[in-house]
Motif scaffolding. Sequence first.
Motif, short mmCIF file in Angstrom:
data_model
loop_
_atom_site.label_atom_id
_atom_site.label_comp_id
_atom_site.label_asym_id
_atom_site.label_seq_id
_atom_site.Cartn_x
_atom_site.Cartn_y
_atom_site.Cartn_z
N ILE A 61 -3.84 6.86 3.24
CA ILE A 61 -4.29 8.20 3.63
C ILE A 61 -5.64 8.54 3.02
O ILE A 61 -6.32 9.43 3.50
CB ILE A 61 -3.25 9.29 3.30
CG1 ILE A 61 -3.00 9.41 1.81
CG2 ILE A 61 -1.96 9.05 4.06
CD1 ILE A 61 -2.15 10.61 1.42
N GLN A 62 -6.03 7.83 1.95
CA GLN A 62 -7.33 8.05 1.33
C GLN A 62 -7.75 6.78 0.64
O GLN A 62 -6.93 6.11 0.00
CB GLN A 62 -7.25 9.20 0.32
CG GLN A 62 -8.58 9.61 -0.22
CD GLN A 62 -8.88 9.09 -1.62
OE1 GLN A 62 -8.31 8.10 -2.06
NE2 GLN A 62 -9.76 9.75 -2.32
N GLN A 63 -9.03 6.43 0.80
CA GLN A 63 -9.56 5.24 0.13
C GLN A 63 -11.02 5.50 -0.23
O GLN A 63 -11.80 5.93 0.61
CB GLN A 63 -9.47 4.03 1.05
CG GLN A 63 -10.04 2.77 0.47
CD GLN A 63 -9.71 1.56 1.31
OE1 GLN A 63 -8.70 0.93 1.06
NE2 GLN A 63 -10.53 1.26 2.31
N ILE A 120 -1.47 13.58 8.27
CA ILE A 120 -0.58 13.47 7.10
C ILE A 120 0.60 14.42 7.26
O ILE A 120 1.75 14.05 6.99
CB ILE A 120 -1.35 13.75 5.79
CG1 ILE A 120 -2.48 12.72 5.59
CG2 ILE A 120 -0.40 13.73 4.60
CD1 ILE A 120 -3.46 13.10 4.49
N TYR A 121 0.34 15.64 7.73
CA TYR A 121 1.41 16.60 7.97
C TYR A 121 2.40 16.04 9.00
O TYR A 121 3.62 16.07 8.79
CB TYR A 121 0.85 17.93 8.44
CG TYR A 121 1.89 18.81 9.10
CD1 TYR A 121 2.92 19.38 8.36
CD2 TYR A 121 1.88 19.01 10.48
CE1 TYR A 121 3.89 20.15 8.97
CE2 TYR A 121 2.85 19.79 11.09
CZ TYR A 121 3.85 20.35 10.33
OH TYR A 121 4.83 21.10 10.93
N ASP A 133 8.62 9.48 -5.23
CA ASP A 133 9.64 9.10 -4.24
C ASP A 133 9.65 10.01 -3.03
O ASP A 133 10.02 9.58 -1.94
CB ASP A 133 11.04 9.10 -4.87
CG ASP A 133 11.23 7.96 -5.84
OD1 ASP A 133 10.55 6.93 -5.71
OD2 ASP A 133 12.06 8.11 -6.76
N ASN A 134 9.26 11.25 -3.20
CA ASN A 134 9.26 12.21 -2.10
C ASN A 134 7.89 12.86 -1.99
O ASN A 134 7.36 13.38 -2.97
CB ASN A 134 10.31 13.30 -2.34
CG ASN A 134 11.69 12.70 -2.50
OD1 ASN A 134 12.24 12.17 -1.56
ND2 ASN A 134 12.23 12.75 -3.70
N PHE A 135 7.35 12.84 -0.77
CA PHE A 135 6.01 13.36 -0.53
C PHE A 135 5.96 13.99 0.85
O PHE A 135 6.41 13.39 1.83
CB PHE A 135 4.98 12.23 -0.62
CG PHE A 135 3.64 12.53 0.00
CD1 PHE A 135 2.87 13.60 -0.43
CD2 PHE A 135 3.14 11.73 1.01
CE1 PHE A 135 1.63 13.86 0.13
CE2 PHE A 135 1.90 11.98 1.59
CZ PHE A 135 1.14 13.04 1.15
N LYS A 136 5.45 15.20 0.91
CA LYS A 136 5.18 15.85 2.19
C LYS A 136 4.15 16.93 2.00
O LYS A 136 3.93 17.40 0.88
CB LYS A 136 6.45 16.40 2.84
CG LYS A 136 7.04 17.61 2.13
CD LYS A 136 8.25 18.15 2.85
CE LYS A 136 7.84 19.30 3.72
NZ LYS A 136 8.90 20.02 4.36
N ILE A 137 3.50 17.31 3.10
CA ILE A 137 2.63 18.47 3.07
C ILE A 137 3.07 19.42 4.17
O ILE A 137 3.67 19.01 5.17
CB ILE A 137 1.12 18.12 3.18
CG1 ILE A 137 0.76 17.52 4.54
CG2 ILE A 137 0.70 17.20 2.04
CD1 ILE A 137 -0.74 17.37 4.74
#
Length: 143
Positions: free
Chosen positions: A4-6, A39-40, A66-70
């Motif tokens: 998602i980002q580099q 990403i959303y 372990d858990n990721f959201k926007i």
Amino acid sequence: WIVIQQRIDGSLSFDQNWTTYKAGFGAYNANFWLGLEKIYQLTNSASYRLRFEVLSNGYWTSDEYDNFKIDSESLQYAIHVSGYSGDNLDILNQPPHGASLVSHNGMKFSTPDRDNTPNRRNCGLSYHAGNWFNYCYAQNLNG
């Protein structure tokens, strides 16, 4: 993993406006931001983990949640993470030196032209980046 980002080098500025961060920018095989809306859509369609890999002073560190959201744009793409493991530190929840005011978890995304920080310091403008700022940052990977 979905990147998602580099940031490979400084050849692309991450000092971008809200519309650009929403849509994404850069080249996937170089400096790159996927886009807040993508990403959303990803993080709200399935369960995702977030991983940071950072090269600093010749050493690699990695951190995972372990858990990721926007959240959606109507909620300013606020970030939510839990379940930390890694070899650095839990930078999104427990910033260094007990500076709890700069915890990023739960923060809305801000850019130089759209300030969503709790203290209205316009951290995006001050630090030339988009990020989930909070008084202003413990990490600023886009800065």
